[in-house]
Design an enzyme around this catalytic site. Structure first.
Site, PDB file in Angstrom:
ATOM      1  N   HIS A 129       0.817  -1.219   0.000  1.00 42.41           N
ATOM      2  CA  HIS A 129       0.000   0.000   0.000  1.00 42.41           C
ATOM      3  C   HIS A 129       0.850   1.269   0.000  1.00 42.41           C
ATOM      4  CE1 HIS A 129       0.353  -0.082   4.530  1.00 42.41           C
ATOM      5  NE2 HIS A 129       0.393   1.222   4.340  1.00 42.41           N
ATOM      6  N   ASP A 162       0.109  -7.572   1.481  1.00 42.64           N
ATOM      7  CA  ASP A 162       0.553  -6.188   1.623  1.00 42.64           C
ATOM      8  C   ASP A 162       2.080  -6.072   1.621  1.00 42.64           C
ATOM      9  OD1 ASP A 162       0.214  -3.477   1.743  1.00 42.64           O
ATOM     10  OD2 ASP A 162      -0.106  -3.392   3.903  1.00 42.64           O
ATOM     11  N   SER A 240       4.568   2.541   7.918  1.00 46.86           N
ATOM     12  CA  SER A 240       4.224   1.380   7.103  1.00 46.86           C
ATOM     13  C   SER A 240       5.411   0.916   6.275  1.00 46.86           C
ATOM     14  CB  SER A 240       3.057   1.716   6.171  1.00 46.86           C
ATOM     15  OG  SER A 240       1.888   1.954   6.885  1.00 46.86           O
TER      16      SER A 240
END
Length: 399
Positions: A129, A162, A240
């Site tokens: 992402h 992810d 992230s």
């Protein structure tokens, strides 16, 4: 004979005021307030004309007291950061726009995340992402340090977990691969350390403990990511893709999500476990994608099920087979598709290898960890009768 002067008579006592006479007026409140203000002003002026009452011209810095050695756990944390930080990178997702004036391409930052160096060949791991969407109108940069900024190429992505792998052409002397640990033997309560770039602030350290294991979150594709690590180490936007480390400085997870109504840290963060990462990343490097095992069916969607329920021909839990593509593993195993107009239901999958299946998510969970070509036993219901079908898993097309 001299005259004798008469003595003055004693003054008469003062007359008492009549009982009805008013008492003297007391000072009014506003008068007292004015007097206090004037007194305060006077004191303020005295402070100006008498500075020696507030200031000491002989003031000097105080003597610094010796601290002694840092605590052992502090020293261990400092060593961990010094060893791990060179492996952590900042990932910048850029969108390309053409300038209306001179038609030149402009790279405009769309967001930042974190990542880490996988090996000395220049492979870098981050979250999918962070670089999503992957299109020709996108460019990704990796920042190793203030003087080391590289354009990155996307090697491969696995949206279901992810994860993404990038490649930069950096000299070996600037690449510091992160040590790899394991996640199968983690314990709740272990200390963990997250290093990343929250809100674009490079090389930020947060600490905490493992607060839960075996969690499940949803990827961008809607598929479940299982065995996720839960931590209370502060994870914010920009963390992230960064590493979650154990107290030995080894990678045990990739920080990927937070649970927060506000979008910022709320005490619950999630990391993809390193055992999964260590399986997926080499496959992305080898092929650019991950082979997803499946039965080769077209499962009923929510809208399909709603239509069948509306028609009164379906009211069971499980995964209904809507389509069976030609040449698929499902066709070879003899699975039956649904024929809506003829009001004929297809096979209803209720278990895979004794893993109960009540929904599409359950089917994804049952297939997690399996490989293409692996033989599985599928329990179905056809025409009200339970049956068992044995079939190999096939590779699903990459989306």
């Amino acid at each position: 004979m001299s005259a004798i002067e008469p003595r003055p008579a004693s003054p008469p006592p003062p007359a008492s005021p009549p009982a009805s006479a008013p008492r003297p007026a007391q000072p009014r409140g506003w008068l007292v307030a004015i007097m206090l203000v004037l007194l305060g002003a006077l004191l303020y002026r005295l402070a100006d004309v008498l500075p020696e009452a507030l200031h000491d011209p002989h003031a000097v810095p105080r003597v610094v007291e010796a601290r002694g050695d840092l605590a052992e756990d502090e020293q261990a944390t400092i060593r961990l950061v010094e060893q791990a930080s060179p492996a952590v990178v900042q990932v910048v997702n850029l969108a390309l726009y053409r300038d209306a004036a001179d038609r030149s391409l402009l790279a405009v930052p769309q967001g930042t995340g974190s990542g880490f160096v996988w090996d000395e060949q220049g492979y870098v791991v981050t979250n999918y992402h962070v670089v999503h969407p992957v299109t020709q109108a996108r460019r990704v940069r990796v920042i190793l340090g203030p003087e080391s900024v590289y354009d990155a190429r996307i090697v491969g992505v696995d949206p279901d977990h992810d994860l993404a792998v990038l490649k930069i052409d950096a000299p070996t002397r600037e690449l510091f691969p992160i040590p790899i640990g394991e996640s199968a033997n983690l314990k709740v309560g272990q200390k963990v350390f997250a290093i990343g770039n929250p809100f674009g602030l490079q090389e930020t350290l947060t600490t905490g403990v493992i607060s839960g294991l075996g969690r499940e979150i949803r990827s961008l594709t809607g598929r479940p990511i299982q065995d996720v690590i839960q931590t209370d180490a502060a994870i914010n936007p920009g963390n992230s893709g960064g590493p979650l480390l154990d107290s030995a400085g080894r990678l045990i997870g990739v920080n990927t999500a937070i649970l927060s109504p506000s979008g910022s840290y709320s005490g619950i963060g999630y990391a993809v476990p390193v055992d999964m990462v260590n399986h997926i990343v080499p496959e992305l490097i080898r092929k650019g994608h991950v082979d997803r095992p499946g039965l080769g069916i077209g499962p009923a969607s929510d809208s399909d099920v709603a239509e069948l329920r509306r028609r009164g021909i379906f009211d069971r839990s499980g995964v209904l087979v809507m389509r069976v593509p030609a040449g698929s593993a499902a066709e070879r195993a003899g699975l039956r598709a649904t024929q809506v107009e003829e009001r004929i239901l297809g096979d209803l999958i209720i278990a895979v290898d004794d893993h109960p299946v009540g929904s599409t998510l359950d089917l994804y969970r049952a297939l997690e960890g399996k490989t293409v070509g692996q033989i599985v036993t599928v329990r179905i219901i056809r025409d009200g009768t339970e049956r068992t079908v044995t079939m190999p898993l096939q590779a699903l097309p990459n989306e």
